[in-house]
Each structure stands twice: as structure tokens, then as C-alpha cells.
Design an enzyme around this catalytic site. Structure first.
Site, PDB file in Angstrom:
ATOM      1  N   ARG A  69       3.348  44.079 -19.987  1.00  0.00           N
ATOM      2  CA  ARG A  69       4.686  43.609 -20.375  1.00  0.00           C
ATOM      3  C   ARG A  69       4.677  42.122 -20.717  1.00  0.00           C
ATOM      4  O   ARG A  69       5.337  41.684 -21.660  1.00  0.00           O
ATOM      5  CB  ARG A  69       5.687  43.890 -19.250  1.00  0.00           C
ATOM      6  CG  ARG A  69       6.008  45.373 -19.150  1.00  0.00           C
ATOM      7  CD  ARG A  69       6.900  45.677 -17.971  1.00  0.00           C
ATOM      8  NE  ARG A  69       8.193  45.039 -18.062  1.00  0.00           N
ATOM      9  CZ  ARG A  69       8.991  44.778 -17.009  1.00  0.00           C
ATOM     10  NH1 ARG A  69       8.597  45.114 -15.796  1.00  0.00           N
ATOM     11  NH2 ARG A  69      10.151  44.211 -17.165  1.00  0.00           N
ATOM     12  N   ASN A 101      17.581  40.316 -16.975  1.00  0.00           N
ATOM     13  CA  ASN A 101      16.294  40.353 -17.682  1.00  0.00           C
ATOM     14  C   ASN A 101      15.309  39.351 -17.093  1.00  0.00           C
ATOM     15  O   ASN A 101      15.685  38.245 -16.716  1.00  0.00           O
ATOM     16  CB  ASN A 101      16.500  40.072 -19.174  1.00  0.00           C
ATOM     17  CG  ASN A 101      17.382  41.114 -19.816  1.00  0.00           C
ATOM     18  OD1 ASN A 101      17.599  42.177 -19.219  1.00  0.00           O
ATOM     19  ND2 ASN A 101      17.895  40.835 -20.991  1.00  0.00           N
ATOM     20  N   HIS A 118      17.275  38.922 -11.367  1.00  0.00           N
ATOM     21  CA  HIS A 118      16.132  39.803 -11.054  1.00  0.00           C
ATOM     22  C   HIS A 118      14.789  39.091 -11.208  1.00  0.00           C
ATOM     23  O   HIS A 118      13.745  39.748 -11.260  1.00  0.00           O
ATOM     24  CB  HIS A 118      16.175  41.071 -11.929  1.00  0.00           C
ATOM     25  CG  HIS A 118      17.316  41.989 -11.593  1.00  0.00           C
ATOM     26  ND1 HIS A 118      17.684  43.066 -12.368  1.00  0.00           N
ATOM     27  CD2 HIS A 118      18.170  41.998 -10.525  1.00  0.00           C
ATOM     28  CE1 HIS A 118      18.725  43.679 -11.814  1.00  0.00           C
ATOM     29  NE2 HIS A 118      19.038  43.049 -10.701  1.00  0.00           N
TER      30      HIS A 118
HETATM   31  N1  APR Z   1      22.608  46.294 -28.260  1.00  0.00           N
HETATM   32  C1  APR Z   1      23.414  46.569 -27.202  1.00  0.00           C
HETATM   33  N2  APR Z   1      23.063  47.421 -26.207  1.00  0.00           N
HETATM   34  C2  APR Z   1      21.875  48.023 -26.298  1.00  0.00           C
HETATM   35  C3  APR Z   1      20.979  47.797 -27.380  1.00  0.00           C
HETATM   36  C4  APR Z   1      21.393  46.882 -28.394  1.00  0.00           C
HETATM   37  N3  APR Z   1      20.624  46.596 -29.448  1.00  0.00           N
HETATM   38  N4  APR Z   1      19.856  48.545 -27.176  1.00  0.00           N
HETATM   39  C5  APR Z   1      20.040  49.204 -26.020  1.00  0.00           C
HETATM   40  N5  APR Z   1      21.250  48.910 -25.486  1.00  0.00           N
HETATM   41  C6  APR Z   1      21.821  49.354 -24.199  1.00  0.00           C
HETATM   42  C7  APR Z   1      21.527  50.794 -23.814  1.00  0.00           C
HETATM   43  O1  APR Z   1      22.513  51.663 -24.350  1.00  0.00           O
HETATM   44  C8  APR Z   1      21.602  50.717 -22.292  1.00  0.00           C
HETATM   45  O2  APR Z   1      22.927  50.925 -21.822  1.00  0.00           O
HETATM   46  O3  APR Z   1      21.199  48.570 -23.200  1.00  0.00           O
HETATM   47  C9  APR Z   1      21.189  49.277 -21.967  1.00  0.00           C
HETATM   48  C10 APR Z   1      19.820  49.129 -21.348  1.00  0.00           C
HETATM   49  O4  APR Z   1      19.848  49.730 -20.093  1.00  0.00           O
HETATM   50  P1  APR Z   1      18.618  49.669 -19.078  1.00  0.00           P
HETATM   51  O5  APR Z   1      17.354  49.998 -19.792  1.00  0.00           O
HETATM   52  O6  APR Z   1      18.977  50.507 -17.890  1.00  0.00           O
HETATM   53  O7  APR Z   1      18.525  48.116 -18.694  1.00  0.00           O
HETATM   54  P2  APR Z   1      19.331  47.289 -17.609  1.00  0.00           P
HETATM   55  O8  APR Z   1      20.760  47.720 -17.516  1.00  0.00           O
HETATM   56  O9  APR Z   1      19.074  45.860 -17.890  1.00  0.00           O
HETATM   57  O10 APR Z   1      18.584  47.701 -16.269  1.00  0.00           O
HETATM   58  C11 APR Z   1      18.964  47.074 -15.079  1.00  0.00           C
HETATM   59  O11 APR Z   1      17.185  48.012 -13.817  1.00  0.00           O
HETATM   60  O12 APR Z   1      14.979  48.607 -14.127  1.00  0.00           O
HETATM   61  C12 APR Z   1      15.827  47.732 -13.476  1.00  0.00           C
HETATM   62  O13 APR Z   1      15.546  45.539 -12.688  1.00  0.00           O
HETATM   63  C13 APR Z   1      15.537  46.319 -13.874  1.00  0.00           C
HETATM   64  O14 APR Z   1      16.958  44.572 -14.663  1.00  0.00           O
HETATM   65  C14 APR Z   1      16.685  45.960 -14.758  1.00  0.00           C
HETATM   66  C15 APR Z   1      17.805  46.802 -14.185  1.00  0.00           C
END
Ligand code: APR
Length: 242
Positions: A69, A101, A118
Site C-alpha cells: 500500500r 485516511n 486512524h
Molecule cells: N467520490 C465519493 N465517494 C466515493 C468515491 C468517489 N469518487 N469512490 C468511492 N466512494 C465512496 C464509496 O461509495 C464508499 O461509501 O467511498 C466510501 C468508501 O468506503 P470504505 O472503503 O468503507 O472507506 P472508509 O469509510 O474510509 O472506511 C473507514 O475502515 O477499513 C477501515 O480504518 C479503515 O479508515 C478506514 C475505515
């Protein structure tokens, strides 16, 4: 994009702005999200590797994933959504950003008032002496041992099942309580504490504006939901703040 006039008015008149971001804001930079189909590495899901148990069972495997990563993120750049938040920070003196992030792209886009709730993938923490270091990928590829006490280094990120840094969490709660506008961008809400921050903001009177490709665990709290890509929507939305 249609922005109702009452929303434009709130964007201009509000002072305390909080942005809460997740992996979706970095998706257009080419950093895979956690829960999308690209969130898999080899056959593993993040939840299987980002845990203290996985690290004590097989630190080499977990480090291999993190180094992959780190290598990937090093080749990526901030996108227009990151830059828009850096611009918003310049427009509004009471702006603050809380990000889930660990990729460091907000700082690279010029944001300064950031809480990385995080952690940051480009920092390591010693499991022995607890000191933190900025990560040198090439050095880590040779050894995961602390230069000072020779204990095992780990990424300085929050793993599933670990407790939040209380100082950062308290500061985040305070920002949520004070916010007049909370922008929730690119996060699924699969992790509870960030959703709780949005709930605190909302229950203290903040207007909640969400940007996401699809509805999320935040959406029932949102006053405005803008479906679509953060890199397309956020620059326009930020242009209405003054
Ligand atoms: N613009 C807006 N939203 C987007 C885009 C984009 N271009 N691409 C993806 N998404 C949205 C998806 O629909 C989803 O709801 O971003 C979100 C990403 O979700 P996750 O992958 O679950 O990421 P996140 O919410 O940051 O996860 C939270 O979980 O794995 C742990 O610690 C890690 O910080 C992370 C936490």
C-alpha cells in the site's frame, strides 16, 4: 449541479466548518477504497489484516500488505477533492478536517488543519519503546526492527479492535460539537466512531452535507446528499463558500 438558494446562504454565512473524509475521497487518485471490490489484497480483506491479532500471528504478511500500500500510495497524487478542501481551509479560518485516511494525501494537497484519526501509513511505531518514526519504505523492506531498541515496528495506524487516541478523539468530538456545517465525503460508515462524530455534529445543530457515490450509514443524518464523485462535486460546492 443544483444548489438550493438556502444552502448557498448557509455556505456563505457559516463560520465553523468540519470536513470528515474517508477512502472515497482518494479513490479518484487511484488509491483503492476498503470496501469496494478493489479493497482486496491477494485473497485478504482489510478486516483480516488490519488487526493486532493478524500482526502477532504473522507480522511479515501484515507488513507485506502495508509495504504494498505504501508503494502504491507513493505513486499517487492528491485530486481536485483534496485540493478543494485545502482551498476551503484558506477561505474559512474556522475550518478543520478529520480524515479516516492514512494515505497523507490531504497534507500533500496543502491542508494543514488535519486530524488523522486512524493514523498515517507513512509513520511507524515501535511495539517496544513506543517511539514513532517516519517510515522509509526501502529500510522497512530490509528490516522491521526499531533502530533504537530493536523491537518490532508496526505501522502507526489504528487497527480494528484498537481504541482511538483519546486526545485526537476528544479534539474531534469538540470540533463536531462546534461545527455549523459538517461535510461528510467518501466514507461508508462501516466504522462506528466517525459516524458518531457526524451524529454529534448533527445533534448540536450542524447542517450535514454528504458526498458519496451511494448512500451510506451517514445518509440518514444528511440534510443534503450529493450523489457522485467527490472530485467533481466538491470543487463546485467549495466555490459557494466565501
Ligand atoms: N467520490 C465519493 N465517494 C466515493 C468515491 C468517489 N469518487 N469512490 C468511492 N466512494 C465512496 C464509496 O461509495 C464508499 O461509501 O467511498 C466510501 C468508501 O468506503 P470504505 O472503503 O468503507 O472507506 P472508509 O469509510 O474510509 O472506511 C473507514 O475502515 O477499513 C477501515 O480504518 C479503515 O479508515 C478506514 C475505515
Amino acid at each position: 449541479m443544483q444548489i438550493p438558494s438556502e444552502l448557498k446562504e448557509r455556505l456563505t454565512s457559516s463560520k465553523k466548518i468540519l470536513a470528515l473524509t474517508g477512502a472515497g475521497i482518494s479513490a479518484e487518485s487511484g488509491v483503492p477504497t476498503f470496501r469496494g471490490k478493489e479493497g482486496l489484497w491477494k485473497e485478504f480483506r482489510a478486516e483480516e489484516l488490519a488487526t493486532p491479532q493478524a500482526f502477532s500471528r504473522d507480522p511479515h504478511l501484515v507488513w507485506e500488505w502495508y509495504l504494498w500500500r505504501m508503494d502504491l500510495i507513493s505513486t499517487k497524487s492528491p485530486n481536485s477533492a483534496h485540493y478543494s478542501l485545502a482551498e476551503l481551509e484558506k477561505k474559512k479560518s474556522d475550518f478543520f478536517l478529520i480524515t479516516q485516511n492514512v494515505d497523507g494525501l490531504h497534507a500533500r494537497s496543502g491542508s494543514k488543519k488535519i486530524i488523522e484519526i486512524h493514523g498515517n501509513i507513512f509513520r511507524t511505531k515501535c511495539t517496544g519503546c513506543k517511539k514513532t518514526f517516519s517510515s522509509q519504505i526501502e529500510e522497512l523492506k530490509v528490516s522491521f526492527k526499531c533502530k533504537e531498541c530493536a523491537s518490532l515496528l508496526r505501522p502507526d495506524v489504528l487497527w480494528f479492535g484498537e481504541t482511538y487516541n483519546s486526545e485526537l478523539l476528544n479534539e474531534s468530538i469538540h470540533l463536531a460539537e462546534e461545527a455549523e456545517i459538517a461535510l461528510v465525503i467518501g466514507t461508508s460508515g462501516a466504522v462506528g466512531i466517525p459516524v458518531e462524530l457526524a451524529r454529534i455534529a448533527k445533534s448540536n445543530g450542524a447542517l450535514l452535507i454528504e458526498i458519496n457515490l451511494e448512500k451510506s450509514a451517514y445518509s440518514s443524518l444528511s440534510d443534503y446528499f450529493f450523489p457522485g464523485k467527490a472530485g467533481e462535486i466538491l470543487p463546485e460546492l467549495v466555490s459557494y463558500f466565501s
